[in-house]
Design an enzyme around this catalytic site. Structure first.
Site, PDB file in Angstrom:
ATOM      1  N   GLU A 182      12.967  24.372   7.346  1.00  0.00           N
ATOM      2  CA  GLU A 182      12.563  23.673   6.122  1.00  0.00           C
ATOM      3  C   GLU A 182      11.052  23.493   5.959  1.00  0.00           C
ATOM      4  O   GLU A 182      10.581  22.411   5.602  1.00  0.00           O
ATOM      5  CB  GLU A 182      13.249  22.304   6.064  1.00  0.00           C
ATOM      6  N   GLU A 289      24.679  26.464   7.456  1.00  0.00           N
ATOM      7  CA  GLU A 289      25.107  25.058   7.358  1.00  0.00           C
ATOM      8  C   GLU A 289      26.029  24.882   6.156  1.00  0.00           C
ATOM      9  O   GLU A 289      25.831  24.012   5.310  1.00  0.00           O
ATOM     10  CB  GLU A 289      23.882  24.136   7.240  1.00  0.00           C
TER      11      GLU A 289
END
Ligand code: GLA
Length: 384
Positions: A182, A289
């Protein structure tokens, strides 16, 4: 390193399976029906879910099917379900910098070691998650002994030492790592997120994290992992970052598309375009995810409202079934580019989405219900 947490190691310092844990885990093998696969093979056809095979069997010729777990999930009924359905695991929290390296001179290996030993005993692949992130990072990492911000050189040194130690310890067990998580900003006008890593090290922390991981385990597959990675606007910025890494010769294998999705998004076109765009860079794609919320995406935390209570049936369930079905159709179509699909948690009994972004809002994002049973949507992705 604190002695209590010293690894069991042989004279070369390599990790060895913890004897007792290994024995216990092997005894658990009796939990799984072993006859299943051989029956399919004898019948000369690939297994389907109607034959009581697991997801991993149905997708064996496509890609590994993984699940994010914590150490407490790898036992009892959840452990059985895991072994039946999945052939890859990601430690949900136990390898993140904060949990595994809470103090400068102390690594807390306990839970990560348990997960790795379990995976080793059952020949399950392990995705390491993650080595460098702006969240779940211990405060000490950025401070010197007087509590002042560390220098750039010190932070690079600490990042290197952390990555060498963690990747080195699990190099025989972990086949791939989310190296940087991220790093791309939420703000479309910025490329990189305003984090302590960026502030102290500058953008080079990303290249360096990949180099350190590669030096610590040259065989490991190395991923950049992010959310909203199929939204066209963010996808373009992620691609800009990835192109830069590739142009500089940084050792990166692929992109992890987190796939925290919902019944509203992404569209088939967005998903297809994203896979094609990442693959065109010469990178592999993993969905790292996956969960499909029954609520629209929200980034910021907020408190519960009466309208947040939903019943999982009717239109809501139908929309989730249609979404999952489409996602897996696309995954199968692009199997040459995709090297893994991992669900973020095992079942609706215990999902992080019950507490994020709205604490206490019950969600139903996975293929197994709150009693660990297959939902109707399970069959939408396994019967094709
Ligand atoms: C991000 C991280 C994961 C996890 C989820 C929430 O996606 O990559 O490790 O923390 O948020 O569970």
């Amino acid at each position: 390193m604190n002695r209590r947490n010293k690894p069991n190691s042989n004279s070369n310092g390599k990790r060895i399976l913890h004897g007792c844990t290994g024995l216990l885990l092997l005894l658990m093998t009796g939990m799984v029906s072993s006859s299943c696969r051989s029956r399919h093979l004898a019948a000369g056809r690939p297994p389907t879910s109607s034959d009581n095979a697991g997801l991993k069997d149905v997708y064996r010729s496509y890609f590994p099917i993984g699940v994010a777990v914590n150490a407490h999930n790898i036992q009892g009924e959840e452990g059985k379900l895991m072994l039946k359905e999945f052939n890859s695991i990601t430690p949900e929290n136990d390898m993140k910098m904060g949990p595994i390296h809470p103090r400068q001179h102390w690594y807390n290996w306990k839970n990560a070691d348990r997960i790795v030993a379990f995976a080793g005993a059952y020949k399950i692949k392990v995705r390491g998650h993650n080595l460098c992130w702006h969240e779940q990072t211990p405060n000490w990492m950025f401070k010197d002994s007087d509590g002042n911000e560390v220098s750039r050189d010190t932070l690079f040194q600490r990042l290197k030492s952390h990555i060498y130690t963690v990747v080195g310890r699990y190099k025989d067990a972990v086949y791939c790592w989310d190296v940087v998580n991220e790093a791309v900003a939420d703000d479309p006008s910025e490329l990189l997120r305003d984090s302590k890593w960026l502030k102290i090290c500058g953008p080079a922390f990303i290249d360096s994290a990949f180099w350190y991981a590669h030096q610590a385990d040259p065989k490991a597959a190395l991923f950049y992992n992010d959310y909203n990675a199929v939204r066209p606007e963010k996808r373009k910025r992620i691609i800009k970052l990835l192109k830069g890494l590739l142009d500089r010769g940084v050792p990166i294998t692929g992109v992890g598309i987190q796939a925290h999705w919902s019944i509203n998004e992404p569209s088939q076109q967005e998903l297809t375009e994203a896979i094609e765009a990442y693959a065109a860079l010469g990178l592999k794609v993993q969905f790292t995810e996956l969960d499909v919320s029954v609520f629209p995406w929200e980034k910021n935390r907020r408190s519960l409202k009466p309208s947040d209570k939903v019943v999982y049936k009717g239109e809501l369930e139908d929309r989730q079934r249609a979404a999952y079905k489409m996602f897996f159709q696309v995954f199968r179509k692009y199997k040459k580019d995709i090297t893994g699909v991992t669900f973020w948690n095992l079942s609706d009994k215990d999902t992080w989405l019950d507490n994020y972004p709205v604490p206490g809002r019950k969600n139903y994002p996975l293929l197994f219900d709150t009693s660990l049973q297959r939902k109707a949507v399970y069959y939408d992705v396994t019967r094709f």
